[in-house]
Design an enzyme around this catalytic site. Sequence first.
Site, PDB file in Angstrom:
ATOM      1  N   ASP A   1      -7.038 -98.393  -4.298  1.00 32.69           N
ATOM      2  CA  ASP A   1      -6.561 -98.359  -5.688  1.00 32.69           C
ATOM      3  C   ASP A   1      -5.373 -99.290  -5.908  1.00 32.69           C
ATOM      4  O   ASP A   1      -4.366 -98.902  -6.514  1.00 32.69           O
ATOM      5  CB  ASP A   1      -6.180 -96.921  -6.083  1.00 32.69           C
TER       6      ASP A   1
ATOM      7  N   ASP B   1     -11.549 -99.263  -6.415  1.00 35.43           N
ATOM      8  CA  ASP B   1     -10.689 -99.616  -7.546  1.00 35.43           C
ATOM      9  C   ASP B   1      -9.886-100.860  -7.172  1.00 35.43           C
ATOM     10  O   ASP B   1      -8.792-100.756  -6.599  1.00 35.43           O
ATOM     11  CB  ASP B   1      -9.761 -98.467  -7.972  1.00 35.43           C
TER      12      ASP B   1
ATOM     13  N   TYR C   1      -8.470-103.356 -11.640  1.00 39.59           N
ATOM     14  CA  TYR C   1      -8.092-102.644 -12.874  1.00 39.59           C
ATOM     15  C   TYR C   1      -8.149-103.557 -14.099  1.00 39.59           C
ATOM     16  O   TYR C   1      -7.432-103.340 -15.085  1.00 39.59           O
ATOM     17  CB  TYR C   1      -6.714-101.964 -12.749  1.00 39.59           C
TER      18      TYR C   1
ATOM     19  N   ASN D   1     -14.300 -96.150  -9.734  1.00 37.71           N
ATOM     20  CA  ASN D   1     -14.658 -96.037 -11.155  1.00 37.71           C
ATOM     21  C   ASN D   1     -14.176 -97.234 -11.973  1.00 37.71           C
ATOM     22  O   ASN D   1     -14.831 -97.629 -12.938  1.00 37.71           O
ATOM     23  CB  ASN D   1     -14.123 -94.727 -11.749  1.00 37.71           C
TER      24      ASN D   1
ATOM     25  N   HIS E   1     -14.884 -93.513  -2.774  1.00 39.95           N
ATOM     26  CA  HIS E   1     -13.766 -93.568  -3.724  1.00 39.95           C
ATOM     27  C   HIS E   1     -13.239 -92.176  -4.096  1.00 39.95           C
ATOM     28  O   HIS E   1     -12.077 -91.862  -3.909  1.00 39.95           O
ATOM     29  CB  HIS E   1     -14.157 -94.354  -4.972  1.00 39.95           C
TER      30      HIS E   1
ATOM     31  N   HIS F   1      -7.969 -85.640 -11.031  1.00 38.64           N
ATOM     32  CA  HIS F   1      -9.285 -85.779 -10.380  1.00 38.64           C
ATOM     33  C   HIS F   1      -9.690 -84.556  -9.563  1.00 38.64           C
ATOM     34  O   HIS F   1     -10.512 -84.653  -8.654  1.00 38.64           O
ATOM     35  CB  HIS F   1      -9.321 -87.030  -9.496  1.00 38.64           C
TER      36      HIS F   1
ATOM     37  N   HIS G   1      -8.874 -92.990  -5.301  1.00 44.43           N
ATOM     38  CA  HIS G   1      -8.997 -92.412  -6.631  1.00 44.43           C
ATOM     39  C   HIS G   1      -7.734 -91.688  -7.064  1.00 44.43           C
ATOM     40  O   HIS G   1      -7.202 -91.950  -8.134  1.00 44.43           O
ATOM     41  CB  HIS G   1     -10.219 -91.489  -6.689  1.00 44.43           C
TER      42      HIS G   1
ATOM     43  N   HIS H   1      -3.932 -91.246  -7.129  1.00 44.66           N
ATOM     44  CA  HIS H   1      -2.848 -92.199  -6.899  1.00 44.66           C
ATOM     45  C   HIS H   1      -1.676 -91.486  -6.247  1.00 44.66           C
ATOM     46  O   HIS H   1      -0.615 -91.280  -6.834  1.00 44.66           O
ATOM     47  CB  HIS H   1      -2.454 -92.880  -8.208  1.00 44.66           C
TER      48      HIS H   1
HETATM   49 FE   LIG Z   1     -10.245 -94.370  -9.365  1.00 41.33          FE
END
Ligand SMILES: [Fe+2]
Length: 469
Positions: free
Chosen positions: A173, A202, A205, A239, A324, A334, A361, A363
């Site tokens: 991420d 990820d 972004y 995602n 992820h 999440h 996923h 953070h």
């Molecule tokens: Fe994510």
Amino acid sequence: MYKMWAVPGISSSSWSFLLVLCLVLKISVLSRGGITSSYVRKLQKSVDMPLDSDVFRVPPGYNAPQQVHITQGDLVGKAVIVSWVTTDEPGSNTVLYWSENSKLKLKAEGTVLRYKFYTYTSGYIHNCTLENLKFNTKYYYQVGIGNTTRTFWFTTPPEIGPDVPYTFGLIGDLGQTYDSNMTLTHYEQNPAKGQAVLYVGDLSYADKYPNHDNERWDTWGRFMERSVAYQPWFWSAGNHDIDFAPEIDETDLFKPYTNRYPTPNQASNSSSPLYYAIKRASAYVIVLSSYTACGKFTPQYIWLDNELKKVNRSETPWLIVIMHAPLYNSYEAHFMEGETMRVVFEPFFVENKVDFVFAGHLHAYERSHRISNINYEIVNKDCTPVRNQSSPVYIIFGDGGNIEGLNLDMREPQPDHSAFREASFGHAILEIKNRTHAYYHWHRNQDGYAVKAESKWFYNRYWHPVDED
Ligand SMILES: [Fe+2]
Ligand SMILES: *[C@@H]1O[C@H](CO)[C@@H](O)[C@H](O)[C@H]1NC(C)=O
Ligand SMILES: *[C@@H]1O[C@H](CO)[C@@H](O)[C@H](O)[C@H]1NC(C)=O
Ligand SMILES: *[C@@H]1O[C@H](CO)[C@@H](O)[C@H](O)[C@H]1NC(C)=O
Ligand SMILES: *[C@@H]1O[C@H](CO)[C@@H](O)[C@H](O)[C@H]1NC(C)=O
Ligand SMILES: *[C@@H]1O[C@H](CO)[C@@H](O)[C@H](O)[C@H]1NC(C)=O
Ligand SMILES: *[C@@H]1O[C@H](CO)[C@@H](O)[C@H](O)[C@H]1NC(C)=O
Ligand SMILES: *[C@@H]1O[C@H](CO)[C@@H](O)[C@H](O)[C@H]1NC(C)=O
């Protein structure tokens, strides 16, 4: 309430003794679950580095190759896929390469493509696979043959074997903020820096920008080149890599991601670039897609079932799964998003004694105990995770430092299955030593690259399934 303190026959000193006892008991009960780090994080907003940042600079020269990156190109580590982008004209698809000890220059021919995304048209995206490389050898490679050439290098992994040491960097991420740059810098400067990176999804972004401004995929590619051109990163999709935007007629899932980041999926008989497996040194790494169907009879399920049967722990003792969305996560963000996959895939992981399941996923950072939750049937009440030495350790390191910032809110109390959690940015390293031992450490950014926020020895589930706690 305070009337309790005046119960006849019990002196106030006995009460304070009881109170202390209760506190001690409470602490020990809580610590069975795990540790929530009290480290105080900096709480500024994470902002993307501006377009004119040094890390996004376009290399000089007409049609100069940019966004150079490499990944493993076959099952065993004797091939490397080289990718790069040219912007003025297609240029050459050729890669010139030579081993450190040889004057003989070899040539490989690749392919080129472009894609459109709404009003954006990509540069010329090249990919070329260098095959039949020697193990454990440093190679130089040159791209941009004809106009502006650029030269990079990588070292191939050692030949596969059960006691071959190997070190993986663990990052997720990342995005392209000042924090992302700090995470990458700390990884690069870590004295135990990995020989390859397992990336848990990820990437850029870019989808946070209007119309998923794909220029931000280009800036990410340029930012990452300083690491990814020199050591392979193993990609998995998050995602933010889906780029599904029906409002602008972009409905082709993972379009920028799959056009830019080829994976060696065919080498493991996978029909999708989103899930695949590779062997490297003493590890067998299975990459899964959290955003591809995984129910029974889906292609991903059939592939995974088949793939796990191929794993030979006498050849590759360490079995690692990356994805992820985490299957175990005790933060608010999440929470339980990995349930669909957990219900279907967790029995595979436990039966096959997977050593680690790495995810992103979230953070923040979290490591679980060895637990499983596979006994629940809709008619029984066995729906709580239990300690199980056949189970993997689940580690979340989606803490690369992207534009969305940290996920600070944790669920309380910390559940029993959670061993350690902390909402800081950082990266981790897995140092496989031999078939039985691996040394793992996580580094929060604020401490500087050489300081470990936590570290632990892990024992192989097939060769040495001893409880690490
Ligand atoms: Fe994510
Ligand atoms: C770049 O290389 C191609 C093929 O080698 C050549 O046709 C073209 O003229 C070159 N462009 C420039 C600006 O040098
Ligand atoms: C990113 O990190 C590198 C290496 O530490 C540094 O040279 C560079 O100036 C940083 N760039 C930004 C925009 O922070
Ligand atoms: C990479 O090259 C292969 C042929 O070697 C091609 O089939 C594939 O579509 C290319 N992928 C990307 C993402 O460029
Ligand atoms: C490849 O996958 C297909 C199903 O997708 C399966 O029928 C076939 O046996 C597999 N081949 C190998 C070598 O695993
Ligand atoms: C597993 O790997 C070992 C070591 O490479 C080898 O001797 C053995 O034959 C393999 N087993 C199978 C079933 O392939
Ligand atoms: C632990 O894992 C083993 C191996 O898959 C399984 O047979 C057993 O049922 C599990 N135990 C518990 C308590 O979940
Ligand atoms: C495996 O590595 C660990 C840690 O370095 C070491 O203590 C152990 O002796 C090694 N095992 C063998 C068989 O060499």
